[in-house]
Design an enzyme around this catalytic site. Structure first.
Site, PDB file in Angstrom:
ATOM      1  N   SER A 120       0.780  -1.040  -0.027  1.00  0.00           N
ATOM      2  CA  SER A 120      -0.265  -0.218   0.184  1.00  0.00           C
ATOM      3  C   SER A 120       0.434   1.904   0.124  1.00  0.00           C
ATOM      4  O   SER A 120       1.660   1.236  -0.757  1.00  0.00           O
ATOM      5  CB  SER A 120      -0.963  -0.220   1.487  1.00  0.00           C
ATOM      6  OG  SER A 120      -1.972   0.969   1.229  1.00  0.00           O
ATOM      7  N   ASP A 179      -9.831  -4.916  -4.953  1.00  0.00           N
ATOM      8  CA  ASP A 179      -9.248  -3.688  -4.462  1.00  0.00           C
ATOM      9  C   ASP A 179      -9.380  -2.438  -3.924  1.00  0.00           C
ATOM     10  O   ASP A 179      -9.696  -2.006  -5.405  1.00  0.00           O
ATOM     11  CB  ASP A 179      -8.053  -3.585  -4.450  1.00  0.00           C
ATOM     12  CG  ASP A 179      -6.991  -2.962  -3.400  1.00  0.00           C
ATOM     13  OD1 ASP A 179      -7.475  -1.358  -2.770  1.00  0.00           O
ATOM     14  OD2 ASP A 179      -5.745  -2.593  -3.108  1.00  0.00           O
ATOM     15  N   HIS A 215      -7.938  -4.952  -0.258  1.00  0.00           N
ATOM     16  CA  HIS A 215      -6.538  -3.996  -0.369  1.00  0.00           C
ATOM     17  C   HIS A 215      -5.821  -4.881   0.870  1.00  0.00           C
ATOM     18  O   HIS A 215      -6.244  -4.721   2.099  1.00  0.00           O
ATOM     19  CB  HIS A 215      -6.557  -3.066  -0.052  1.00  0.00           C
ATOM     20  CG  HIS A 215      -5.757  -2.331   0.278  1.00  0.00           C
ATOM     21  ND1 HIS A 215      -5.504  -1.702  -1.011  1.00  0.00           N
ATOM     22  CD2 HIS A 215      -5.279  -1.707   0.908  1.00  0.00           C
ATOM     23  CE1 HIS A 215      -3.754  -0.978  -0.381  1.00  0.00           C
ATOM     24  NE2 HIS A 215      -4.776  -0.708   0.493  1.00  0.00           N
TER      25      HIS A 215
END
Length: 225
Positions: A111, A170, A198
């Site tokens: 991320s 995601d 995610h």
């Protein structure tokens, strides 16, 4: 900030294995990322040490962190604010200090950590430095996190061999796809799209796909040196 050594070093002599720098997502920390990547680490424990850094800035927990990791604070990020995309001096100092202590063959980020990893690879290339030989970008977003580069330099396409892992479910998938499409030279990055959101995968075959890519990257870049 804390530096944690991951699974590989508990099973082997840390000095005998090549090391991968691991950068957590925004609103988590090194301990959480260590836990999130435990399946990858187990599969690669005979090949690599995994070194986890903590981001310098406190913040609220990131997406999906609660309630599982409620007791694992403080929650940290790599930027002063969630909307900031600039590589701060505090973060740069942490990375520099870690690289002075350990010679890393690769960098792996999740991320916001993947955004940082992409920025480190871009800056390394633009400035002609030796450093990471490959990158592993898990659920990252565009653009790479950099500072002090001209607009022309920011548009440089990264030629460091990498794997970009995206989740089909995601909510930030499109931004992750932009990172792959717009910031790597053609043929220098492979793309893995998994049927998840995610997060890191939990299924063995999905983790094996990432493991195989990491081993391929290491093998190919080691042969080039």
């Amino acid at each position: 900030m804390t530096q944690q050594v991951g699974y590989g070093s508990t099973a082997n002599n840390p000095t005998s294995l090549p090391s991968i720098l691991c950068l957590h997502g925004g609103g988590t920390n090194s301990m959480i990322f260590n836990i999130q990547t435990i399946r990858l680490q187990r599969a690669l424990s005979s090949k690599f040490n995994f070194v986890f850094l903590d981001g310098p800035f406190p913040g609220p927990p990131g997406p999906g962190v609660l309630p599982v990791f409620e007791s694992c604070g403080p929650f940290l990020r790599w930027t002063r604010s969630p909307s900031d995309a600039t590589l701060s001096e505090e973060t740069r100092t942490l990375i520099t200090n870690a690289c002075e202590k350990t010679e890393f063959v690769g960098v792996m980020g999740f991320s916001q950590g993947a955004k940082l990893a992409a920025g480190l690879l871009l800056e390394q290339q633009v400035k002609g430095r030796k450093g990471f030989k490959f990158g592993v970008l898990l659920m990252g977003v565009s653009p790479p996190m950099v500072s002090g580069l001209s607009e022309e330099e920011k548009a440089t396409r990264i030629n460091v061999p990498s794997v970009v892992v995206l989740g089909k479910e995601d909510p930030w998938r499109e931004e992750g796809r932009r990172l792959y499409d717009e910031f790597w030279e053609e043929g220098k990055a492979s793309l893995l799209e998994l049927g998840i959101g995610h997060r890191l995968p939990t299924l063995d075959f999905e983790n094996s796909m990432i493991v195989d890519e990491i081993l391929r990257l290491y093998s190919e870049t080691r042969e080039e040196t």
